[in-house]
Each structure stands twice: as structure tokens, then as C-alpha cells.
Enzyme design. Sequence first.
Site, PDB file in Angstrom:
ATOM      1  N   SER A  42       0.870  -1.179   0.000  1.00 20.47           N
ATOM      2  CA  SER A  42       0.000   0.000   0.000  1.00 20.47           C
ATOM      3  C   SER A  42       0.906   1.227   0.000  1.00 20.47           C
ATOM      4  O   SER A  42       1.101   1.893   0.999  1.00 20.47           O
ATOM      5  CB  SER A  42      -0.926  -0.003   1.220  1.00 20.47           C
ATOM      6  OG  SER A  42      -0.197   0.132   2.414  1.00 20.47           O
ATOM      7  N   HIS A 155      -3.341  -5.963   2.666  1.00 19.78           N
ATOM      8  CA  HIS A 155      -2.478  -7.035   3.194  1.00 19.78           C
ATOM      9  C   HIS A 155      -3.229  -8.343   3.437  1.00 19.78           C
ATOM     10  O   HIS A 155      -2.679  -9.283   3.993  1.00 19.78           O
ATOM     11  CB  HIS A 155      -1.815  -6.590   4.510  1.00 19.78           C
ATOM     12  CG  HIS A 155      -0.897  -5.420   4.329  1.00 19.78           C
ATOM     13  ND1 HIS A 155      -0.394  -4.690   5.370  1.00 19.78           N
ATOM     14  CD2 HIS A 155      -0.382  -4.861   3.195  1.00 19.78           C
ATOM     15  CE1 HIS A 155       0.391  -3.736   4.898  1.00 19.78           C
ATOM     16  NE2 HIS A 155       0.407  -3.810   3.594  1.00 19.78           N
ATOM     17  N   GLU A 164      -4.545  -2.391   9.326  1.00 21.19           N
ATOM     18  CA  GLU A 164      -3.809  -2.937  10.469  1.00 21.19           C
ATOM     19  C   GLU A 164      -4.491  -2.612  11.787  1.00 21.19           C
ATOM     20  O   GLU A 164      -4.840  -1.457  12.041  1.00 21.19           O
ATOM     21  CB  GLU A 164      -2.383  -2.354  10.498  1.00 21.19           C
ATOM     22  CG  GLU A 164      -1.620  -2.652   9.227  1.00 21.19           C
ATOM     23  CD  GLU A 164      -0.294  -1.901   9.128  1.00 21.19           C
ATOM     24  OE1 GLU A 164       0.226  -1.461  10.160  1.00 21.19           O
ATOM     25  OE2 GLU A 164       0.188  -1.766   7.991  1.00 21.19           O
ATOM     26  N   GLU A 205       1.668  -9.293   7.113  1.00 25.43           N
ATOM     27  CA  GLU A 205       2.513  -8.883   8.238  1.00 25.43           C
ATOM     28  C   GLU A 205       2.356  -9.821   9.430  1.00 25.43           C
ATOM     29  O   GLU A 205       2.676  -9.467  10.563  1.00 25.43           O
ATOM     30  CB  GLU A 205       2.213  -7.432   8.612  1.00 25.43           C
ATOM     31  CG  GLU A 205       2.547  -6.485   7.458  1.00 25.43           C
ATOM     32  CD  GLU A 205       2.414  -5.012   7.785  1.00 25.43           C
ATOM     33  OE1 GLU A 205       1.845  -4.678   8.847  1.00 25.43           O
ATOM     34  OE2 GLU A 205       2.867  -4.196   6.981  1.00 25.43           O
ATOM     35  N   ASP A 242      -3.849   1.286  11.554  1.00 26.55           N
ATOM     36  CA  ASP A 242      -3.373   1.912  10.321  1.00 26.55           C
ATOM     37  C   ASP A 242      -4.488   1.716   9.313  1.00 26.55           C
ATOM     38  O   ASP A 242      -4.722   0.598   8.833  1.00 26.55           O
ATOM     39  CB  ASP A 242      -2.066   1.280   9.831  1.00 26.55           C
ATOM     40  CG  ASP A 242      -1.600   1.923   8.517  1.00 26.55           C
ATOM     41  OD1 ASP A 242      -2.256   2.879   8.060  1.00 26.55           O
ATOM     42  OD2 ASP A 242      -0.588   1.474   7.945  1.00 26.55           O
ATOM     43  N   ASP A 310       1.834   8.409   7.003  1.00 25.41           N
ATOM     44  CA  ASP A 310       2.665   7.447   6.265  1.00 25.41           C
ATOM     45  C   ASP A 310       2.644   7.843   4.786  1.00 25.41           C
ATOM     46  O   ASP A 310       3.517   8.570   4.319  1.00 25.41           O
ATOM     47  CB  ASP A 310       2.123   6.030   6.521  1.00 25.41           C
ATOM     48  CG  ASP A 310       2.752   4.953   5.654  1.00 25.41           C
ATOM     49  OD1 ASP A 310       3.764   5.235   5.001  1.00 25.41           O
ATOM     50  OD2 ASP A 310       2.232   3.817   5.612  1.00 25.41           O
ATOM     51  N   LYS A 335       9.955   5.046   6.905  1.00 22.70           N
ATOM     52  CA  LYS A 335      10.280   3.880   6.085  1.00 22.70           C
ATOM     53  C   LYS A 335      11.446   4.247   5.191  1.00 22.70           C
ATOM     54  O   LYS A 335      11.320   5.118   4.328  1.00 22.70           O
ATOM     55  CB  LYS A 335       9.071   3.504   5.223  1.00 22.70           C
ATOM     56  CG  LYS A 335       7.879   2.947   6.013  1.00 22.70           C
ATOM     57  CD  LYS A 335       6.663   2.864   5.102  1.00 22.70           C
ATOM     58  CE  LYS A 335       5.549   2.023   5.695  1.00 22.70           C
ATOM     59  NZ  LYS A 335       4.295   2.156   4.889  1.00 22.70           N
ATOM     60  N   HIS A 363       8.640  -1.225   9.402  1.00 21.23           N
ATOM     61  CA  HIS A 363       8.915  -2.236   8.380  1.00 21.23           C
ATOM     62  C   HIS A 363       8.060  -1.930   7.151  1.00 21.23           C
ATOM     63  O   HIS A 363       7.307  -0.954   7.136  1.00 21.23           O
ATOM     64  CB  HIS A 363       8.546  -3.632   8.920  1.00 21.23           C
ATOM     65  CG  HIS A 363       7.077  -3.768   9.217  1.00 21.23           C
ATOM     66  ND1 HIS A 363       6.432  -4.971   9.387  1.00 21.23           N
ATOM     67  CD2 HIS A 363       6.103  -2.820   9.378  1.00 21.23           C
ATOM     68  CE1 HIS A 363       5.168  -4.782   9.623  1.00 21.23           C
ATOM     69  NE2 HIS A 363       4.931  -3.499   9.626  1.00 21.23           N
ATOM     70  N   LYS A 386       7.133  -0.165  14.519  1.00 18.18           N
ATOM     71  CA  LYS A 386       6.001  -0.933  13.992  1.00 18.18           C
ATOM     72  C   LYS A 386       6.599  -2.000  13.097  1.00 18.18           C
ATOM     73  O   LYS A 386       7.156  -1.688  12.048  1.00 18.18           O
ATOM     74  CB  LYS A 386       5.100   0.026  13.198  1.00 18.18           C
ATOM     75  CG  LYS A 386       3.917  -0.630  12.540  1.00 18.18           C
ATOM     76  CD  LYS A 386       3.048   0.410  11.862  1.00 18.18           C
ATOM     77  CE  LYS A 386       3.111   0.223  10.370  1.00 18.18           C
ATOM     78  NZ  LYS A 386       1.916   0.692   9.653  1.00 18.18           N
TER      79      LYS A 386
HETATM   80  P1  PGA Z   1       3.101  -1.295   3.095  1.00 18.08           P
HETATM   81  O1  PGA Z   1       2.231  -1.257   4.419  1.00 18.08           O
HETATM   82  O2  PGA Z   1       4.481  -1.687   3.460  1.00 18.08           O
HETATM   83  O3  PGA Z   1       2.379  -2.276   2.239  1.00 18.08           O
HETATM   84  O4  PGA Z   1       3.059   0.115   2.543  1.00 18.08           O
HETATM   85  C1  PGA Z   1       2.672  -0.766   5.630  1.00 18.08           C
HETATM   86  C2  PGA Z   1       1.947   0.500   6.018  1.00 18.08           C
HETATM   87  O5  PGA Z   1       1.047   0.972   5.303  1.00 18.08           O
HETATM   88  O6  PGA Z   1       2.286   1.068   7.046  1.00 18.08           O
HETATM   89 ZN    ZN Z   2       0.705   2.743   6.791  1.00 20.29          ZN
END
Ligand code: PGA
Ligand code: ZN
Length: 426
Positions: A42, A155, A164, A205, A242, A310, A335, A363, A386
Site C-alpha cells: 500500500s 495485506h 492494520e 505482516e 493503520d 505514512d 520507512k 517495516h 512498527k
Molecule cells: P506497506 O504497508 O508496506 O504495504 O506500505 C505498511 C503500512 O502501510 O504502514
Molecule cells: Zn501505513
Amino acid sequence: MTLIENIQALEVLDSRGNPTLQVTVYLSDGHSGSAIVPSGASTGSKEALERRDQDPKRYNGKGVLEAVRAVETILAPHLKHQNPFDQKTIDERMIDLDGTPNKSRLGANAILGVSMATSAAAAHASNIPLYRQLRSCESLYLPVPMMNILNGGAHADTNVDIQEFMVIPVAAPNFHEAVRWGAEIYHNLKKVLKKKKLATGVGDEGGFAPRLESNEAALHCIAEAINHSGLRLGQDVYLALDCAASEFYRDGHYHLDQQSWTSEALLRYYESLIRQFPIISIEDGMAEDDHMGWQQLTAALGDKIQLVGDDVFVTNPAILKEGISAHIANALLVKLNQIGTVTETFHAIDVAHEAGYRCIISHRSGESEDTFIADLSLASSAKQIKTGAPARTDRVAKYNRLMQIERELGSQARYAGKEAFSFEVR
Ligand code: PGA
Ligand code: ZN
């Protein structure tokens, strides 16, 4: 003086079975360091570009042989005989060499692999742990883990729209107890789901991915699991979401629970969830393009709970600065592969901290055995990490690394607990 001698890259697999890069930096003193690049599902639209071969005959077009070639034939010769302890210069040289704003020429995966592996090699050459090599900190904190125990959205193949559902063992006395609490809740959640005759297969995840009639149903199952673990929801353990709202935002509306919502209505929905459950953090509650929605959300809830950006910030210092000026969110999800170098990742963290935003090291849904982010969470003083469910090697590798660091540091580090949050966790 120790210098970079050679750099090699290899196409390996990530936790979803898709190819990614493993990069190894070899130094003149015989030391080396490796890193494996993570990959998201995502993704934010403004993330640095992950270079894929697009050759339909290999890995459904997802091969990374061109990125491997970029490392070995372009980056390696340019970085030969450079100083591996000068991360900033290494990263700047790669950024200049690429020459595009989103690292699309060489590929952010190629550049990040070299960037991370350089840090790892430098740490080995200095015979110090990676977290000390990345940055020396006066106070060291073991981060509070946000453990994603129920997966939906992109996911999982279910009807649960929120991506999440996480538990946060805020009141644990130390990191390894926090892990134990999370793992016990995870196992009790499996029992709760089984009792309800729901599926206990897992998502990307490591969290369970049952079909549920609503987001509230997911939260009720988790609350029950916490209760069965002998822990108090709202005192020992708190919840986080999330929403990854960009994934269900189309034509100016949010498509959630088979209905169409305005940002205003979605905000009211979050308010009702917060009244029912001790949710202390919501990530990507609004879509990356819905700045007005983000501003409303921040104005309404920004002093009550953590609002994490994010997709809306993509670990990009410039985009984050704009967001801070626009009063969007109060925390940054970090990230490495969204921006593509270690140096720029630290820059984003510093911009966030200077503005009073909290940072959560994260992650990606596509991960590996690499534990770089565990060390990054200490070196950046982020106080939150996370990294998925307390299950599956790609996820637990990070928790295990943090437990090793905890033992190694003893009284030199402490569990961040409530200090991780900018507001009072009651
Ligand atoms: P992604 O999901 O690694 O698929 O982007 C993690 C998140 O959205 O935090
Ligand atoms: Zn996210």
C-alpha cells in the site's frame, strides 16, 4: 585508512516471495556489511521509485536484475575507494549520480541497498553495533512495539477495510515483557477467532486475516484476547490502527464498510471508535490527497491521540515540512525505502522531532530477515517501532534483535513505555 573496495548485489526473495535486492559492501580491511531492501504494497504515490525489470517472463515483471546491474556497474565503480564512515557523502554521491527527484534512474531499491549496507560495513569495521554506528545517542530507548495482530486492506484477501489493527504494550516493564504480552495476546486472539469459527490464516505482516462483519468486530475480538491474557485494555495495553485510507479513497469519497463516506463522516466514525476503545494512534486516517480531511482530523483529534502520516509524508523531509506547516498529523511513520537513503531518512526524523512530531520506525509489508530497522529505532531515539505480528521470521527477527540489544545494553537503555507518546497515556 579503510575504504570501500567493492559492492555486489544479488536478487533474493522477500517475505511475499517477490524478488528484492541484497547488497554487500566490501571494505579494504576485509570487513563487509549486507542489507536486504524491503518493499511495500500500500505505497504512497510520492515514494521514491522501486526499480523493477517489467520483464513478464521473470517473476511477473517484478525482477530486480536491472537494479542489481545498477549497483554493480554504476554505483560500485563510483563509490570505490570512498570512505565508508562518511555516510552522508556516500548518499549524496548516489543522489547526484541518479539525478532524478525520485531516484527513478538507478532505482531507490538499488541506492537504498548500498546505503544500508555501507552503514552495516562501517559498523563491522569499527567493531561497534549498528545502532552506535548510525548515530551516537546520549539516552538510548528500547522502542514501544506496535504489533499488528489483525490484517485487512491490501495485506489480506478479506472484507476488512482497515489495514492494520495493532496492540501496544505501553505499560510493560521492559522490552522483552512487551514482546511476551504481544505474543500471548496474539495466541489468545487465535483462540478467540477459532471459537467464533473464523479463519486463522495470516496476512502479509503475520496478523490473522479473518472475514469479519465490521471493524468494530475486529476490535472486539482483540479486546477479548487481551482480557484472556490477563492484561487490562486501556491500562496495560492500548490499541492502534493503520487505516491506509488512500487505499479506499476514490472520487473524493471513502469507500468503507460497503458505504461511501465524506472525510467529515469518516472523522465522526473515528471519534466513535475512540470512544468505544482505547485507540491511541491512528495512521493514515485520511488519504494522501485529502489535505482538507487531514486538517480536520488533526484539528479534532491531534491533541488527544497520535495521528501518524505514512502515505501522506512518505519519509520525505520536504513533503513533511509542508505537512507540518499545514497542520497535518502529529507523528511521522519512517520507512527507509520511501525516500531511499539512510541520510535522508535521518533528515526526515530530525525535521519531525524539531517540530514536536513523534517518529515510528516501520517495516514494510514485504520484508526479510534483515534487522536494520531495529537498530535504527535506537539510533533515531524514535521510541516506537512498527514491525508486524509477533510471528513469522520476517517480523520476529526485528523483535529478537531488539531483545538482544536490550540484554547487551542492560541499564544503559530503558523501555520507552509512556514516554513514547507526546500526550498523557492514561
Ligand atoms: P506497506 O504497508 O508496506 O504495504 O506500505 C505498511 C503500512 O502501510 O504502514
Ligand atoms: Zn501505513
